[in-house]
Design an enzyme around this catalytic site. Sequence first.
Site, PDB file in Angstrom:
ATOM      1  N   TYR A   1      -3.594  12.845 -28.603  1.00 48.44           N
ATOM      2  CA  TYR A   1      -4.831  12.121 -28.286  1.00 48.44           C
ATOM      3  C   TYR A   1      -6.035  13.032 -28.424  1.00 48.44           C
ATOM      4  CZ  TYR A   1      -4.814  14.489 -23.724  1.00 48.44           C
ATOM      5  OH  TYR A   1      -4.824  15.424 -22.734  1.00 48.44           O
TER       6      TYR A   1
ATOM      7  N   GLY B   1     -32.869  10.605 -54.147  1.00 50.83           N
ATOM      8  CA  GLY B   1     -34.188  11.201 -54.023  1.00 50.83           C
ATOM      9  C   GLY B   1     -34.214  12.652 -53.616  1.00 50.83           C
TER      10      GLY B   1
ATOM     11  N   SER C   1      -4.042  20.387 -22.862  1.00 44.68           N
ATOM     12  CA  SER C   1      -5.279  19.805 -23.368  1.00 44.68           C
ATOM     13  C   SER C   1      -6.211  20.939 -23.754  1.00 44.68           C
ATOM     14  CB  SER C   1      -5.933  18.925 -22.299  1.00 44.68           C
ATOM     15  OG  SER C   1      -7.125  18.358 -22.795  1.00 44.68           O
TER      16      SER C   1
ATOM     17  N   ARG D   1     -24.861   2.318 -58.231  1.00 43.56           N
ATOM     18  CA  ARG D   1     -24.139   3.199 -57.307  1.00 43.56           C
ATOM     19  C   ARG D   1     -23.817   2.393 -56.061  1.00 43.56           C
ATOM     20  NH1 ARG D   1     -29.413   6.998 -56.080  1.00 43.56           N
ATOM     21  NH2 ARG D   1     -30.679   5.424 -55.048  1.00 43.56           N
TER      22      ARG D   1
ATOM     23  N   MET E   1     -32.967  15.337 -55.252  1.00 44.57           N
ATOM     24  CA  MET E   1     -33.136  16.314 -56.331  1.00 44.57           C
ATOM     25  C   MET E   1     -34.170  15.801 -57.319  1.00 44.57           C
ATOM     26  SD  MET E   1     -29.255  17.722 -56.823  1.00 44.57           S
ATOM     27  CE  MET E   1     -28.532  16.099 -56.741  1.00 44.57           C
TER      28      MET E   1
ATOM     29  N   LYS F   1     -24.118   9.474 -60.991  1.00 43.46           N
ATOM     30  CA  LYS F   1     -25.033   8.757 -61.876  1.00 43.46           C
ATOM     31  C   LYS F   1     -24.502   8.746 -63.308  1.00 43.46           C
ATOM     32  CE  LYS F   1     -29.563   8.993 -61.297  1.00 43.46           C
ATOM     33  NZ  LYS F   1     -29.643  10.056 -60.335  1.00 43.46           N
TER      34      LYS F   1
ATOM     35  N   HIS G   1     -38.070   5.133 -50.616  1.00 42.74           N
ATOM     36  CA  HIS G   1     -37.384   6.339 -50.145  1.00 42.74           C
ATOM     37  C   HIS G   1     -37.176   6.291 -48.636  1.00 42.74           C
ATOM     38  CE1 HIS G   1     -37.452  10.513 -48.562  1.00 42.74           C
ATOM     39  NE2 HIS G   1     -36.605  10.718 -49.549  1.00 42.74           N
TER      40      HIS G   1
ATOM     41  N   GLU H   1      -8.062  26.961 -22.867  1.00 49.63           N
ATOM     42  CA  GLU H   1      -9.459  27.314 -23.139  1.00 49.63           C
ATOM     43  C   GLU H   1      -9.648  28.772 -23.532  1.00 49.63           C
ATOM     44  OE1 GLU H   1     -12.142  25.243 -20.016  1.00 49.63           O
ATOM     45  OE2 GLU H   1     -10.209  25.614 -19.048  1.00 49.63           O
TER      46      GLU H   1
ATOM     47  N   ARG I   1     -32.628  13.456 -65.296  1.00 49.02           N
ATOM     48  CA  ARG I   1     -32.337  13.189 -63.880  1.00 49.02           C
ATOM     49  C   ARG I   1     -31.126  13.988 -63.409  1.00 49.02           C
ATOM     50  NH1 ARG I   1     -34.468   7.862 -62.383  1.00 49.02           N
ATOM     51  NH2 ARG I   1     -35.290   6.783 -64.190  1.00 49.02           N
TER      52      ARG I   1
END
Length: 868
Positions: A842, A101, A755, A330, A103, A22, A446, A736, A92
Amino acid sequence: MAKRVYLFSEGGKDDRELLGGKGANLCEMTRLGLPVPFGFVITTPTCHEFFERGNTLPMLLEQEYRVALDLVEKHMQARFGDPDNPLLFSVRSGAPVSMPGMMDTILNLGLNDDIVEGLARKTGNPRFAYDSYRRFVQMFANVVLGVEGELFEEAISDYKQTHNKVLDVDLSAEDWQAVIKIFATITDWPQDPFEQLKLAVQAVFLSWHSQRANVYREMNNIPSTLGTAVCVQAMVFGNYGDDSGSGVAFTRDPSTGENRFFGEFLFNAAGEDVVAGIRTPQPIEALQQSQPEVYQQLFDTQALLEKHYRDMQDIEFTVQEGKFYMLQTRSGKRTGRASVKIAVDMVNEGLIDEKEALLRVSPEHVETFLHPMVDPSAKSDIVATGLPASPGGATGQVVFSADEAVEVAADGTAVVLVRRETTPEDIHGMKAAQGILTELGGMTSHAAVVARGMGVCAITGCGALSIDYRAGTATSADGIVICRGDVITLDGNSGDVMLGDVPKIEASDSDDFRVLLSWADKHRRLRIRANADTQEDAERARELGAEGIGLCRTEHMFFEAERIAAMRAMIMSESKIERQQHLDRLLHFQHEDMVGLYQAMDNLPVTIRLLDPPLHEFLPHSDEDLASMAASVGKPVERIREITANLREVNPMLGFRGCRLSVVYPEITVMQVQAIIGAAIEATERGYRPYPEIMIPLVVNVREVRLINDIIERTIHEMVQDKKVSVSYKIGTMMETPRACLGADRLAPAVEFMSFGTNDLTQMTYGFSRDDAARFVPQYLDKKLIETDPFVTLDQRAVGRLIEMSVADSRARKKGIKYGICGEHGGDPRSIRFCHELGLDYVSCSPYRVPVARIAAAQANVAVEMGG
């Protein structure tokens, strides 16, 4: 000492980390010469100092911002705390990452009992002055003093009812003075404007760790270490009169992505009235009709900002007495479909390139193309229609509070959160809900903004419903009463609210979506496979872009009634001969299924895991199942009960499963290999090109692999020696266990691929049972003992380290090994980024996550190329 306070004239859009989003954008708009009320920003490092000092403002900070305040006074030609020429401020929050919204904000700061009289004299508008004062008291008392906001709303509501007033705008200056006196019976507030400012700055910093902010950060993977800046900006007033107002606008439609200016405006209203959804606003065209010159200035500003930022902008503005002011810009929150359309359109318009477009689309937003929508032909019992704030279709039980939503949804029940309007405190309930319905608020309220960001179906501004929290009802204009627990369906594309569970249809893709996916495929390195156990799943996965099967769980092929009976009989066999009889039956089923997989994945690899789960998962449990089992195998029920008891294990996930089955019962492995290779031979003879990859699960050392490799190779040799076709295949292992990872260099010579089964690897590394972790992981997250659920996002520090060591050690021992992951992490964008950076070949995920994985893999590659 680092500079802690920056005037709007001293920063720019590249200072997000220092000044927050902001603050950086306010500075940038000031630099562009836009009409921005002047002010200053207290930096995010100051927020860190505040918390390090035990929630105390740093020494000399007040002196620093007072110097800046003096300069703002000169710029605005008014003085803070001066009754004759008062300057008021908004205070703000502003984090480096947008958290709309989440904070706290305090407006009209600087008013007190004396200054409000001066403001009334200066403006000649007492009603405006006292309306502004009561707004300040409400916000300050709630945000800074911790007084429940409902107490003030109830006081206003009671006053209006007693004095026959309907809307807030109906109240006069005298009415607001009376209300303020009532407020004074609820709480006290400081009269010193400088004390107000100091307390407000502290409150904004503290709101960084509010419950709603914490929940939002967890949902959006925002680090809690960023902190927030504080923006102190001179006030302008949309509630000044009929020639004033406040609005929120988007440079493109945030729901559809259409390239049209879209917004809403409230006459004679403050900005929080629009954002909070307290009143339902008018379309932005209403401003064009009443004040065309102001509208044109707004339109030119939004066009400039979108071109400057090269992204769709969400802007907040105020008109005071016919003069236009910019309060914020924004990057706008948008739906998944809108994000894709905007990204593709901006490439076509020459604003951004393909790589930037890919980074603009959240992988999670891709799922909106895959979610069900309400079937238009099945729509009935429409009881009300509101604004289609966030698309999709949602069905669930009605709940009327955020806490109730969480409680009811805890057991998996789908809920629809119904509210008059939502507030940031409702974020946990919005997260738990399938859909959100509000009586008040517009497309930029909101509820609308947060729902779109979350990808949750939402309808706002449904004024045809009257919601009574106490009674737990929502009553339509026609008198239809919806009660707590009733099932309703929301159509987020049309805004229709319907009774009952209305049928859904599969969401369709779009030309833009296909274009974006083609760019993703062009710019990614990782291959994307799917976890699929049936021909239907495999076909769907291939339609969604899967480049093979990374995990076929062969045990899932045996859960149908006829098959599970044969599986149970095999498990409970008391001799090899008996076991082989039942294996012959299972061979038929498995062979048939494998042919289907090869057909669906023609010319693509199919990784097939040998039987893995604990055998107890297949055992009969009820008396009825035991009796049925006994009858089917011709044994007494008591004998079946005895065998079942002997097969139970104390810790089955670490017990008799995976490759241990092959060691003890090699005939099971022989049957599976016969099915895998036999089906491949048949598929080849039918003209398909199968590429089976046989995966040995749950190994701990190379000797297991060698033993089972011998079984596999012998069986294959016996099957193909008299055949006229050859079958290409690979043998590898599923990594695993931590021991397998630590001994990967020894495993390497015996395998062609590895894998990583990250579900079990996470379970064994953490010592967390993945079946029971839900009982305590939420508390671990709340207490910051872990940063993320390790079963959702791969833990890079420990589990990831094991994978990294495995790849490095095995690759050094043997070249050409293929690497992938096939746990649930294969569809998680952050885990995919890690796999890309590690150099895996992959990832494999569920079919419906394949498009998400394609986008995430491309984003990972692009981010690395761009140094991100």
